[in-house]
Design a protein around this motif. Structure first.
Motif, PDB file in Angstrom:
ATOM      1  N   PHE A 410     -19.225  -8.744  52.519  1.00 26.09           N
ATOM      2  CA  PHE A 410     -19.471  -7.402  52.321  1.00 26.09           C
ATOM      3  C   PHE A 410     -20.336  -7.096  51.125  1.00 26.09           C
ATOM      4  CE2 PHE A 410     -15.693  -7.892  54.910  1.00 26.09           C
ATOM      5  CZ  PHE A 410     -15.660  -6.791  55.788  1.00 26.09           C
ATOM      6  N   LEU A 411     -21.212  -6.272  51.143  1.00 23.84           N
ATOM      7  CA  LEU A 411     -22.502  -6.010  50.271  1.00 23.84           C
ATOM      8  C   LEU A 411     -21.938  -4.435  49.683  1.00 23.84           C
ATOM      9  CD1 LEU A 411     -24.075  -8.438  50.145  1.00 23.84           C
ATOM     10  CD2 LEU A 411     -23.649  -7.790  52.743  1.00 23.84           C
ATOM     11  N   VAL A 412     -21.543  -4.568  48.345  1.00 24.28           N
ATOM     12  CA  VAL A 412     -20.973  -3.188  47.780  1.00 24.28           C
ATOM     13  C   VAL A 412     -21.728  -2.588  46.638  1.00 24.28           C
ATOM     14  CG1 VAL A 412     -18.687  -2.320  47.532  1.00 24.28           C
ATOM     15  CG2 VAL A 412     -18.824  -4.510  48.728  1.00 24.28           C
ATOM     16  N   PRO A 413     -22.043  -1.422  46.816  1.00 32.76           N
ATOM     17  CA  PRO A 413     -22.649  -0.701  45.735  1.00 32.76           C
ATOM     18  C   PRO A 413     -21.221  -0.183  44.748  1.00 32.76           C
ATOM     19  CG  PRO A 413     -22.825   0.547  47.901  1.00 32.76           C
ATOM     20  CD  PRO A 413     -21.883  -0.471  48.055  1.00 32.76           C
ATOM     21  N   THR A 414     -21.627  -0.492  43.484  1.00 34.73           N
ATOM     22  CA  THR A 414     -20.170  -0.012  42.619  1.00 34.73           C
ATOM     23  C   THR A 414     -20.754   0.618  41.462  1.00 34.73           C
ATOM     24  OG1 THR A 414     -20.434  -2.126  41.182  1.00 34.73           O
ATOM     25  CG2 THR A 414     -19.441  -2.451  43.345  1.00 34.73           C
ATOM     26  N   ASN A 415     -19.830   1.178  40.773  1.00 38.57           N
ATOM     27  CA  ASN A 415     -19.875   1.811  39.607  1.00 38.57           C
ATOM     28  C   ASN A 415     -19.083   0.991  38.633  1.00 38.57           C
ATOM     29  OD1 ASN A 415     -20.389   4.259  40.835  1.00 38.57           O
ATOM     30  ND2 ASN A 415     -18.410   4.851  41.070  1.00 38.57           N
ATOM     31  N   HIS A 416     -19.768   1.059  37.160  1.00 42.83           N
ATOM     32  CA  HIS A 416     -19.196   0.331  36.053  1.00 42.83           C
ATOM     33  C   HIS A 416     -18.966   1.195  35.010  1.00 42.83           C
ATOM     34  CE1 HIS A 416     -18.411  -3.843  34.440  1.00 42.83           C
ATOM     35  NE2 HIS A 416     -19.336  -3.701  33.658  1.00 42.83           N
ATOM     36  N   VAL A 417     -17.927   1.947  35.224  1.00 44.34           N
ATOM     37  CA  VAL A 417     -17.845   3.184  33.959  1.00 44.34           C
ATOM     38  C   VAL A 417     -16.410   3.331  33.739  1.00 44.34           C
ATOM     39  CG1 VAL A 417     -18.375   5.481  33.862  1.00 44.34           C
ATOM     40  CG2 VAL A 417     -19.941   4.163  35.345  1.00 44.34           C
ATOM     41  N   CYS A 418     -16.326   3.699  32.518  1.00 45.43           N
ATOM     42  CA  CYS A 418     -14.873   3.925  32.037  1.00 45.43           C
ATOM     43  C   CYS A 418     -14.602   5.397  31.615  1.00 45.43           C
ATOM     44  CB  CYS A 418     -14.615   2.977  30.989  1.00 45.43           C
ATOM     45  SG  CYS A 418     -14.721   1.282  31.173  1.00 45.43           S
ATOM     46  N   MET A 419     -13.723   5.924  31.208  1.00 40.61           N
ATOM     47  CA  MET A 419     -13.431   7.169  30.914  1.00 40.61           C
ATOM     48  C   MET A 419     -12.022   7.327  29.789  1.00 40.61           C
ATOM     49  SD  MET A 419     -11.387   8.977  34.034  1.00 40.61           S
ATOM     50  CE  MET A 419      -9.837   8.106  34.605  1.00 40.61           C
ATOM     51  N   GLY A 450     -24.872  -2.039  31.858  1.00 37.09           N
ATOM     52  CA  GLY A 450     -25.191  -1.075  33.027  1.00 37.09           C
ATOM     53  C   GLY A 450     -24.056  -0.181  33.420  1.00 37.09           C
ATOM     54  N   MET A 451     -24.424   0.581  34.320  1.00 35.78           N
ATOM     55  CA  MET A 451     -23.244   1.640  34.724  1.00 35.78           C
ATOM     56  C   MET A 451     -22.997   1.377  36.188  1.00 35.78           C
ATOM     57  SD  MET A 451     -24.281   5.334  32.930  1.00 35.78           S
ATOM     58  CE  MET A 451     -22.673   6.011  33.283  1.00 35.78           C
ATOM     59  N   GLY A 452     -23.683   0.238  36.612  1.00 40.82           N
ATOM     60  CA  GLY A 452     -23.180  -0.251  38.149  1.00 40.82           C
ATOM     61  C   GLY A 452     -23.522  -1.693  38.481  1.00 40.82           C
ATOM     62  N   ASN A 453     -23.335  -2.001  39.649  1.00 37.66           N
ATOM     63  CA  ASN A 453     -23.448  -3.350  40.005  1.00 37.66           C
ATOM     64  C   ASN A 453     -23.585  -3.310  41.568  1.00 37.66           C
ATOM     65  OD1 ASN A 453     -22.766  -5.485  37.789  1.00 37.66           O
ATOM     66  ND2 ASN A 453     -20.640  -4.174  38.128  1.00 37.66           N
ATOM     67  N   PHE A 454     -24.495  -4.203  42.090  1.00 37.05           N
ATOM     68  CA  PHE A 454     -24.397  -4.394  43.424  1.00 37.05           C
ATOM     69  C   PHE A 454     -23.793  -5.818  43.883  1.00 37.05           C
ATOM     70  CE2 PHE A 454     -26.207  -5.171  47.778  1.00 37.05           C
ATOM     71  CZ  PHE A 454     -25.669  -4.014  48.392  1.00 37.05           C
ATOM     72  N   ILE A 455     -22.735  -5.891  44.580  1.00 39.07           N
ATOM     73  CA  ILE A 455     -22.084  -7.035  44.674  1.00 39.07           C
ATOM     74  C   ILE A 455     -21.667  -7.472  46.308  1.00 39.07           C
ATOM     75  CG2 ILE A 455     -20.565  -6.753  42.536  1.00 39.07           C
ATOM     76  CD1 ILE A 455     -18.010  -6.517  44.306  1.00 39.07           C
ATOM     77  N   ALA A 456     -21.629  -8.904  46.161  1.00 39.58           N
ATOM     78  CA  ALA A 456     -21.124  -9.508  47.515  1.00 39.58           C
ATOM     79  C   ALA A 456     -19.816  -9.841  47.500  1.00 39.58           C
ATOM     80  CB  ALA A 456     -22.073 -10.632  47.626  1.00 39.58           C
ATOM     81  N   TRP A 457     -18.903  -9.514  48.287  1.00 41.51           N
ATOM     82  CA  TRP A 457     -17.536  -9.382  48.599  1.00 41.51           C
ATOM     83  C   TRP A 457     -16.980 -10.353  49.622  1.00 41.51           C
ATOM     84  CZ3 TRP A 457     -13.723  -9.097  45.184  1.00 41.51           C
ATOM     85  CH2 TRP A 457     -12.411  -8.928  45.561  1.00 41.51           C
ATOM     86  N   ASP A 458     -15.990 -11.401  49.362  1.00 41.14           N
ATOM     87  CA  ASP A 458     -15.437 -12.277  50.435  1.00 41.14           C
ATOM     88  C   ASP A 458     -14.180 -11.377  50.466  1.00 41.14           C
ATOM     89  OD1 ASP A 458     -13.709 -13.925  51.593  1.00 41.14           O
ATOM     90  OD2 ASP A 458     -14.474 -15.603  50.582  1.00 41.14           O
ATOM     91  N   SER A 467     -22.920 -10.865  41.975  1.00 43.46           N
ATOM     92  CA  SER A 467     -22.920  -9.450  41.336  1.00 43.46           C
ATOM     93  C   SER A 467     -24.254  -9.212  40.528  1.00 43.46           C
ATOM     94  CB  SER A 467     -21.941  -9.343  40.370  1.00 43.46           C
ATOM     95  OG  SER A 467     -22.036  -8.080  39.686  1.00 43.46           O
ATOM     96  N   LYS A 468     -24.949  -8.345  40.965  1.00 42.97           N
ATOM     97  CA  LYS A 468     -26.365  -7.716  40.544  1.00 42.97           C
ATOM     98  C   LYS A 468     -26.152  -6.774  39.618  1.00 42.97           C
ATOM     99  CE  LYS A 468     -30.758  -6.611  42.582  1.00 42.97           C
ATOM    100  NZ  LYS A 468     -31.585  -6.183  41.143  1.00 42.97           N
ATOM    101  N   PRO A 469     -26.216  -6.630  38.290  1.00 45.70           N
ATOM    102  CA  PRO A 469     -26.056  -5.448  37.399  1.00 45.70           C
ATOM    103  C   PRO A 469     -27.351  -4.507  37.635  1.00 45.70           C
ATOM    104  CG  PRO A 469     -26.029  -7.531  36.125  1.00 45.70           C
ATOM    105  CD  PRO A 469     -26.561  -7.703  37.608  1.00 45.70           C
ATOM    106  N   GLU A 470     -26.989  -3.249  37.788  1.00 43.55           N
ATOM    107  CA  GLU A 470     -27.847  -2.178  37.660  1.00 43.55           C
ATOM    108  C   GLU A 470     -27.699  -1.164  36.541  1.00 43.55           C
ATOM    109  OE1 GLU A 470     -30.374  -1.333  39.584  1.00 43.55           O
ATOM    110  OE2 GLU A 470     -30.243  -2.796  41.464  1.00 43.55           O
ATOM    111  N   ARG A 471     -28.839  -0.627  36.096  1.00 43.72           N
ATOM    112  CA  ARG A 471     -28.646   0.326  35.005  1.00 43.72           C
ATOM    113  C   ARG A 471     -27.611   1.397  35.236  1.00 43.72           C
ATOM    114  NH1 ARG A 471     -32.830   0.580  31.323  1.00 43.72           N
ATOM    115  NH2 ARG A 471     -34.291  -0.236  32.750  1.00 43.72           N
ATOM    116  N   PHE A 472     -27.929   2.209  36.455  1.00 46.89           N
ATOM    117  CA  PHE A 472     -26.779   3.356  36.443  1.00 46.89           C
ATOM    118  C   PHE A 472     -25.994   2.710  37.550  1.00 46.89           C
ATOM    119  CE2 PHE A 472     -30.385   5.231  34.738  1.00 46.89           C
ATOM    120  CZ  PHE A 472     -29.876   5.847  33.491  1.00 46.89           C
ATOM    121  N   SER A 473     -24.982   3.550  37.948  1.00 44.19           N
ATOM    122  CA  SER A 473     -23.959   3.385  39.152  1.00 44.19           C
ATOM    123  C   SER A 473     -24.962   3.265  40.529  1.00 44.19           C
ATOM    124  CB  SER A 473     -23.076   4.419  39.364  1.00 44.19           C
ATOM    125  OG  SER A 473     -22.292   4.703  38.363  1.00 44.19           O
TER     126      SER A 473
END
Ligand code: PQQ
Length: 582
Positions: A410-419, A450-458, A467-473
């Protein structure tokens, strides 16, 4: 008479087409096409572009079959039928809608796209009008209302055609709307069934004896009044559990899968109980709407972790056995794998190791083990609870993942953000926000920055492969192909091609605006094309879309995204890429 859906089955089976939002019924967003592959993706170039004429957040993707592409826009929800031979417009549909729906849309004026079936293009307008357009002429065949914007009901979801039915949902979880899924007859637009997310069994199409849920390590009947028992008084009437995400369908089991959103209000102290069946995964019989099984992921939500993200149907190899599964990456940061026929809970693991609101999912009860330090319900109202991860945007929001049928990854776009989250008392007024919390969001501290990642999921093991970090979600939907590549867009505006094997970036192209659309592909006259909308918005980009870059209050306050102004601006262009012809 011929089954109306037999034609759609055929269109979907042919990888030359992109005939449904996910390319199929199973939400795979995967293409068998492989002219473009890991070895030549670096040569991709722009083939042509077209403007939708609307400068707001562009989610979803067009549909393509035959010589026609069906393009949609955010509010005012235009539909354009485009001739693929010369990119001229065959017809345009431009609905007249009351501008007053715009202020009651929580998270930008997005639309997640169109559906096709039985010679008709289905559009769910923001003003809760569902229209069926003649695919050849653009003329309205039928039109129905499924909500009332005066009480905060709107639509952003794509309708989905399964067999002889059109399935649609409702938005308005921030306005005390009572969530439901509705099935209409594809031929006539007549309501076949309505299934609420909260309330009496008969409204939810629950059978207390045969609707099942994960209980004490096994499946058991939900029992009588399973929703009513978990609300104070008649709060379930304003209970949320909206249904604004993606739906999937298993033709063999005849089950429809979807998730419900947050309970209203966001202030948890105001609504004691589990608030069932908000934050829940549902499997319903397509013909009757009857609930086969349900699973509530976040009982008594305290963080706005809507459960509407897509359920992806996949047959996974789990502990040496092939299991008909459904995979769901939730806003709450846990990825769930369930047996899709029975609803048994198989896997529940974090897909961002930095999340802290719960330490784990107890596999016996199926409930999260909540960390009191990050629980606004424990602290009570008017206390600012700091450092909750993930933020209300979740580890993943509406941006759909892709399932690589070849590798099973599974190839998954993600957010890496807290609140930080501060609940307060709110009174219900029809048509007014029923939020009852203020929040501030910022990049997850002390991680990759960064505020996001693009990950591969088993999904069988519950493990991140890379996991590939991205500047934004990453707010764009992914597309994996048989060419061993996966595509996704970024909020700065890049469309990227990445190797599925190791996440290595193979190609990128900067479009004029941020990308929150879903990547799609098709074959026309023997050549493969890859496309995506460029047009920033959605919740992450709402500051940009609403011109609120510097605002720090209300729902526009998605703090860390302010830097986006250095990278991009509003847009509304469809980009189509191809390899050079030689
Ligand atoms: N929509 C987006 C987007 O398109 O980027 C993000 C969100 C929505 C959210 O994070 C939400 O919580 C949300 N909630 C509702 C709701 O509770 O009814 C609706 C929507 C929507 O319709 O777009 C969003």
């Amino acid at each position: 008479t011929a089954r109306a859906d037999a034609e759609l089955d055929k269109l979907i089976a042919n990888p030359a087409n992109w005939a449904a939002q996910a390319g199929d019924y199973a939400n795979h967003r995967y293409s068998e096409l492989k002219q473009v592959h890991a070895g030549n993706a670096k040569n991709l170039q722009v083939a042509w572009t077209v403007s939708t004429g609307v400068l707001r957040g562009h989610e979803g993707s067009p549909l393509v079959f035959g010589d026609t592409m069906y393009i949609h826009s955010p509010f005012p929800n235009k539909v354009i039928a485009l001739n693929l031979k010369d990119q001229t417009f065959k017809w345009k549909y431009e609905p007249k809608q009351d501008n007053n729906v715009v202020p009651v849309m929580c998270c930008d004026t997005v639309s997640r796209g169109l559906a096709y079936g039985d010679g008709k293009i289905l559009l769910q307008q923001a003003d809760t009008t569902l229209v069926a357009l003649d695919a050849h002429t653009g003329k309205v065949v039928w039109s129905v209302k499924n909500g009332d914007p005066k009480i905060g009901e709107t639509n952003t979801n794509a309708p989905h055609v399964f067999k002889d039915k059109v399935i649609t949902g409702i938005s308005g979880g921030e306005f005390g709307v009572r969530g439901r899924l509705i099935a209409y007859d594809l031929k006539t637009g007549k309501t076949v069934w309505t299934a609420f997310s909260t309330g009496p069994d008969e409204d939810m199409l629950f059978d207390p004896a045969t609707t099942m849920t994960w209980t004490d390590g096994k499946m058991a009947p939900v029992g009588k009044d399973s929703s009513l028992k978990t609300w104070k008084g008649d709060q379930w009437k304003l209970g949320g559990g909206t249904t604004w995400g993606w739906y999937s369908y298993d033709p063999k089991l005849n089950l429809v899968y979807y998730g419900s959103g947050n309970p209203g209000t966001w202030n948890p102290s105001q609504r004691p109980g589990d608030n069932k069946w908000s934050m829940t995964l549902f499997a319903r019989d397509l013909d009757t709407g009857k609930a086969r099984w349900v699973y509530q992921m976040t009982p008594h939500d305290e963080w706005d972790y809507d459960g509407v993200n897509e359920l992806v149907l996949a047959d996974l190899n789990i502990k040496g056995k092939k299991v008909p599964s459904v995979v769901h990456m939730d806003r709450n940061g846990y990825a769930y794998t369930l047996q899709r026929e029975t609803g048994e809970l198989l896997v529940a693991e974090k897909f961002d190791p930095t999340i802290n609101w719960a330490s784990k999912i107890d596999m016996k009860s199926g409930r999260p083990v909540v960390n009191a330090k990050y629980s606004p319900a424990t602290t009570g109202p008017d206390v600012n609870v700091k450092g909750i991860c993930p933020s209300a945007l979740g580890t993943k929001d509406q941006q759909p993942m892709s399932y690589d049928r070849k590798s099973g990854i599974f190839l998954v776009p993600t957010n890496h953000v807290c609140m930080d989250y501060e609940p307060f008392q709110v009174e219900y007024t029809a048509g007014q926000p029923y939020v009852g919390a203020t929040l501030a969001m910022y990049p997850t501290p002390k991680s990759h920055g960064g505020m996001g990642n693009f990950i591969a999921w088993d999904a069988a093991a519950g493990k991140i492969l890379w996991s590939k970090p991205e500047r934004f979600s990453v707010w764009s939907g992914a597309l994996a192909t048989a060419g061993d590549i996966v595509f996704y867009g970024t909020l700065e505006g890049y469309l990227k091609a990445v190797s599925i094997k190791d996440g290595k970036e193979l190609w990128k192209f900067k479009t004029p605006s941020g990308i929150i659309g879903n990547v799609f592909t098709y074959l026309f006259e023997g050549k493969q094309y890859v496309g995506v909308y460029s047009g920033i918005g959605g919740w992450a980009g709402i500051g940009m879309a609403a011109g609120l870059e510097n605002s720090s209050d209300g729902l526009g306050a998605v703090g860390g995204y302010r830097d986006l102004a250095k990278y991009t601006d509003l847009g509304g262009t469809l980009f189509i890429f191809a390899l050079p012809s030689n």
